[in-house]
Motif scaffolding. Structure first.
Motif, PDB file in Angstrom:
ATOM      1  N   LEU A 102       0.861  -1.186   0.000  1.00  0.00           N
ATOM      2  CA  LEU A 102       0.000   0.000   0.000  1.00  0.00           C
ATOM      3  C   LEU A 102       0.894   1.231   0.000  1.00  0.00           C
ATOM      4  CD1 LEU A 102      -1.538   2.456   1.601  1.00  0.00           C
ATOM      5  CD2 LEU A 102      -2.904   1.057   0.052  1.00  0.00           C
ATOM      6  N   HIS A 103       0.816   2.019  -1.058  1.00  0.00           N
ATOM      7  CA  HIS A 103       1.691   3.183  -1.187  1.00  0.00           C
ATOM      8  C   HIS A 103       0.900   4.485  -1.232  1.00  0.00           C
ATOM      9  CE1 HIS A 103       5.703   1.388  -2.041  1.00  0.00           C
ATOM     10  NE2 HIS A 103       4.959   0.342  -2.345  1.00  0.00           N
ATOM     11  N   GLN A 104       1.452   5.498  -0.575  1.00  0.00           N
ATOM     12  CA  GLN A 104       1.005   6.880  -0.745  1.00  0.00           C
ATOM     13  C   GLN A 104       2.085   7.649  -1.504  1.00  0.00           C
ATOM     14  OE1 GLN A 104      -0.039   8.808   2.949  1.00  0.00           O
ATOM     15  NE2 GLN A 104      -2.030   7.794   3.056  1.00  0.00           N
ATOM     16  N   VAL A 105       1.657   8.322  -2.553  1.00  0.00           N
ATOM     17  CA  VAL A 105       2.577   9.132  -3.355  1.00  0.00           C
ATOM     18  C   VAL A 105       2.053  10.561  -3.384  1.00  0.00           C
ATOM     19  CG1 VAL A 105       3.735   9.429  -5.573  1.00  0.00           C
ATOM     20  CG2 VAL A 105       3.129   7.129  -4.787  1.00  0.00           C
ATOM     21  N   LEU A 106       2.906  11.500  -3.030  1.00  0.00           N
ATOM     22  CA  LEU A 106       2.540  12.916  -2.987  1.00  0.00           C
ATOM     23  C   LEU A 106       3.207  13.641  -4.142  1.00  0.00           C
ATOM     24  CD1 LEU A 106       1.215  15.320  -1.473  1.00  0.00           C
ATOM     25  CD2 LEU A 106       3.353  15.514  -0.164  1.00  0.00           C
ATOM     26  N   GLY A 107       2.394  14.313  -4.954  1.00  0.00           N
ATOM     27  CA  GLY A 107       2.917  15.084  -6.081  1.00  0.00           C
ATOM     28  C   GLY A 107       2.360  16.487  -6.086  1.00  0.00           C
ATOM     29  N   VAL A 108       2.976  17.358  -6.868  1.00  0.00           N
ATOM     30  CA  VAL A 108       2.547  18.752  -6.960  1.00  0.00           C
ATOM     31  C   VAL A 108       2.537  19.199  -8.420  1.00  0.00           C
ATOM     32  CG1 VAL A 108       4.904  19.637  -6.611  1.00  0.00           C
ATOM     33  CG2 VAL A 108       2.937  21.122  -6.123  1.00  0.00           C
ATOM     34  N   LYS A 109       1.552  20.005  -8.755  1.00  0.00           N
ATOM     35  CA  LYS A 109       1.500  20.661 -10.059  1.00  0.00           C
ATOM     36  C   LYS A 109       2.264  21.974  -9.919  1.00  0.00           C
ATOM     37  CE  LYS A 109      -1.802  22.567 -13.434  1.00  0.00           C
ATOM     38  NZ  LYS A 109      -3.254  22.655 -13.784  1.00  0.00           N
ATOM     39  N   LEU A 110       3.439  22.033 -10.488  1.00  0.00           N
ATOM     40  CA  LEU A 110       4.319  23.176 -10.269  1.00  0.00           C
ATOM     41  C   LEU A 110       3.705  24.480 -10.780  1.00  0.00           C
ATOM     42  CD1 LEU A 110       7.771  21.594 -11.201  1.00  0.00           C
ATOM     43  CD2 LEU A 110       6.831  22.020  -8.911  1.00  0.00           C
ATOM     44  N   ALA A 111       4.007  25.550 -10.058  1.00  0.00           N
ATOM     45  CA  ALA A 111       3.579  26.881 -10.464  1.00  0.00           C
ATOM     46  C   ALA A 111       4.617  27.465 -11.428  1.00  0.00           C
ATOM     47  CB  ALA A 111       3.419  27.762  -9.228  1.00  0.00           C
ATOM     48  N   ALA A 112       4.451  28.730 -11.748  1.00  0.00           N
ATOM     49  CA  ALA A 112       5.355  29.380 -12.693  1.00  0.00           C
ATOM     50  C   ALA A 112       6.803  29.273 -12.221  1.00  0.00           C
ATOM     51  CB  ALA A 112       4.958  30.847 -12.866  1.00  0.00           C
ATOM     52  N   GLN A 113       7.716  29.057 -13.180  1.00  0.00           N
ATOM     53  CA  GLN A 113       9.158  28.984 -12.929  1.00  0.00           C
ATOM     54  C   GLN A 113       9.519  27.889 -11.922  1.00  0.00           C
ATOM     55  OE1 GLN A 113       9.916  33.113 -11.854  1.00  0.00           O
ATOM     56  NE2 GLN A 113      10.467  33.607 -13.978  1.00  0.00           N
ATOM     57  N   GLY A 114       8.715  26.823 -11.911  1.00  0.00           N
ATOM     58  CA  GLY A 114       9.055  25.657 -11.106  1.00  0.00           C
ATOM     59  C   GLY A 114       8.725  25.773  -9.638  1.00  0.00           C
ATOM     60  N   GLY A 115       7.911  26.722  -9.228  1.00  0.00           N
ATOM     61  CA  GLY A 115       7.575  26.884  -7.816  1.00  0.00           C
ATOM     62  C   GLY A 115       6.714  25.731  -7.315  1.00  0.00           C
ATOM     63  N   SER A 116       7.149  25.119  -6.210  1.00  0.00           N
ATOM     64  CA  SER A 116       6.408  23.974  -5.659  1.00  0.00           C
ATOM     65  C   SER A 116       5.565  24.344  -4.444  1.00  0.00           C
ATOM     66  CB  SER A 116       7.384  22.861  -5.257  1.00  0.00           C
ATOM     67  OG  SER A 116       8.140  23.254  -4.109  1.00  0.00           O
ATOM     68  N   GLY A 117       5.965  25.392  -3.737  1.00  0.00           N
ATOM     69  CA  GLY A 117       5.258  25.769  -2.526  1.00  0.00           C
ATOM     70  C   GLY A 117       5.597  24.905  -1.331  1.00  0.00           C
ATOM     71  N   PHE A 118       6.546  23.992  -1.456  1.00  0.00           N
ATOM     72  CA  PHE A 118       6.926  23.120  -0.346  1.00  0.00           C
ATOM     73  C   PHE A 118       7.994  23.771   0.521  1.00  0.00           C
ATOM     74  CE2 PHE A 118       4.648  19.955  -2.662  1.00  0.00           C
ATOM     75  CZ  PHE A 118       4.400  18.920  -1.792  1.00  0.00           C
ATOM     76  N   PRO A 119       7.962  23.510   1.831  1.00  0.00           N
ATOM     77  CA  PRO A 119       9.049  23.962   2.695  1.00  0.00           C
ATOM     78  C   PRO A 119      10.318  23.142   2.397  1.00  0.00           C
ATOM     79  CG  PRO A 119       7.571  22.539   3.921  1.00  0.00           C
ATOM     80  CD  PRO A 119       6.935  22.754   2.580  1.00  0.00           C
ATOM     81  N   LEU A 120      11.448  23.592   2.950  1.00  0.00           N
ATOM     82  CA  LEU A 120      12.694  22.873   2.690  1.00  0.00           C
ATOM     83  C   LEU A 120      12.657  21.459   3.284  1.00  0.00           C
ATOM     84  CD1 LEU A 120      15.350  25.694   3.268  1.00  0.00           C
ATOM     85  CD2 LEU A 120      14.578  24.715   1.088  1.00  0.00           C
ATOM     86  N   ARG A 121      11.953  21.267   4.393  1.00  0.00           N
ATOM     87  CA  ARG A 121      11.786  19.936   4.952  1.00  0.00           C
ATOM     88  C   ARG A 121      10.317  19.733   5.305  1.00  0.00           C
ATOM     89  NH1 ARG A 121      14.573  16.344   3.623  1.00  0.00           N
ATOM     90  NH2 ARG A 121      14.072  15.123   5.482  1.00  0.00           N
ATOM     91  N   GLY A 122       9.854  18.489   5.229  1.00  0.00           N
ATOM     92  CA  GLY A 122       8.462  18.179   5.584  1.00  0.00           C
ATOM     93  C   GLY A 122       7.544  18.320   4.399  1.00  0.00           C
ATOM     94  N   TRP A 123       6.230  18.307   4.712  1.00  0.00           N
ATOM     95  CA  TRP A 123       5.247  18.309   3.632  1.00  0.00           C
ATOM     96  C   TRP A 123       5.204  19.656   2.931  1.00  0.00           C
ATOM     97  CZ3 TRP A 123       5.285  13.554   3.779  1.00  0.00           C
ATOM     98  CH2 TRP A 123       5.061  12.803   4.922  1.00  0.00           C
TER      99      TRP A 123
END
Length: 409
Positions: free
Chosen positions: A388-409
């Protein structure tokens, strides 16, 4: 040839459970806590035409084989057979030995066996396949799943946590991974009875929409939403995810849907979800997987015909590649298979606790199907036959912005 000798050929001579047959023959230790009783020669006729899991399942559902003791213990002892099956040579040898029995005692396929018709993964066929499994009875599922009515892998914060605590922990884990906050819009595809939708709305003020192909689930969930006073934030619709009209969601959760999609549909599935997200929006895909590239395309025939018609499990590497190719940047992945084994253990215990009520509600044959498949699945997760797997992905914003912190979710 004695029946016990035939069964010993199928299961193996060193089986640590007792087998007792209608002809008086027996094999295995008398001290075993579990006994497999072969009641009718029709059980052997089943094995002649469908060796291993499907034949045994047909015989059990039809009452031609019975189990005294815990089903899990029997299947755990038979794990080599249930997981690996018989070789082609063993199947041919078994069929040859039992051909005379088959000719005299053959029986029709049980009515509970289901083979969907129509074009694979068309809207109509998917509706029918999902309805076959999920529209059994909401009352039956309440007994099996417990108050959370959540039919997916829980996340146990501790080994002694209750099922309800673990399901709440799973929903909260998804919330944290998706970065949900008050006012955000969540789409939960394949939402079941709405557990994720209601958790996000009640605990975090999220505006959540769930969609499911099961009318029973949608009706139950919408009523529960109204009872909890969440109608301004939460909604569940009887709808295919492909027909969801809204877009620009802040996040999407897909918890236990990918197993029903089919390999050829994965690209369109992930692309469809990508299109419904705003830039910077996240997807959490939670599903059962194969631990490695499967040798055969379809799931176990018993599961495919009695439990999840058209179900298909893929290796995690393929799912991650399909997500990535659809435009998602993969940010995190984890395997929760031990948690699913614990979840299934709790569901099995719930079913046994409510066995008489369950049989009265859905019939003995269908209750047996659930007893068999949940116990077998528990063994599969424990032994790494499925994951059983959970996979977390993001649809990148302009210029590759992910909105993720440097560590954690």
């Amino acid at each position: 040839m004695l029946v016990a000798d035939i069964i010993s050929d199928v299961i193996g001579p060193d089986l640590p459970v007792r087998v007792v047959a209608y002809d008086g023959s027996k094999v295995g230790p008398d001290s075993s806590e579990v006994t497999l009783r072969v009641i009718s020669p029709s059980a052997l006729a089943r094995l002649a035409t469908a060796p291993a899991t499907l034949g045994l399942a047909r015989a059990y559902v039809s009452g031609e084989i019975e189990v005294d003791g815990e089903m899990y213990q029997l299947l755990d002892a038979m794990a080599d057979l249930t997981i690996n099956g018989l070789t082609r040579a063993q199947q041919i040898d078994l069929a040859r030995k039992m051909l005379p029995i088959w000719a005299k005692h053959r029986r029709p396929i049980p009515d509970l066996e289901y083979r969907p018709k129509g074009r694979l993964h068309s809207l109509r066929r998917d509706h029918r396949a999902i309805s076959h499994h999920y529209d059994v009875s909401n009352r039956f599922y309440e007994w099996v799943l417990g108050p959370s009515m959540t039919y997916t892998c829980a996340v146990f914060p501790t080994a002694d946590a209750t099922l309800e605590e673990a399901q709440a922990a799973k929903h909260e884990l998804v919330v944290q991974k998706l970065g949900l906050k008050s006012g955000m819009r969540l789409l939960d595809v394949g939402c079941g009875w709405g557990g994720m939708v209601m958790h996000a709305a009640k605990e975090h003020g999220v505006k959540a929409l769930g969609v499911t192909l099961s009318k029973n689930q949608a009706d139950w969930a919408q009523q529960k939403i109204e009872e909890l006073g969440l109608s301004k934030l939460a909604e569940v619709r009887h709808l295919d995810y492909r027909q969801t009209p809204e877009s620009q969601f802040d996040a999407i959760s897909s918890i236990g849907l990918t197993e029903h999609i089919g390999r050829d549909q994965l690209s369109r599935y992930f692309s469809s979800l990508h299109a419904r997200l705003r830039p910077g929006g996240r997807l959490l895909n939670h599903c059962i997987t194969q631990p490695r590239t499967p040798r055969r395309k379809k799931v176990d025939p018993f599961i495919g015909r009695y439990v999840f018609p058209d179900g298909q499990l893929e290796p995690i590497g393929l799912l991650i590649s399909e997500m990535n190719d659809a435009g998602f940047e993969i940010r995190h992945e984890e395997n929760l298979r031990e948690h699913y084994a614990l979840t299934l253990k709790a569901w099995c215990e719930n079913l046994e606790e409510h066995w008489d009520e369950a049989v009265a509600e859905v019939g003995l044959g269908r209750a047996k199907v659930w007893r068999l498949y949940m116990a077998a699945s528990r063994v599969g997760f424990e032994r790494d036959n499925i994951q059983l797997h959970q996979v977390l992905g993001v649809k990148l914003a302009a210029q590759g912005g992910s909105g993720f912190p440097l560590r954690g979710w």
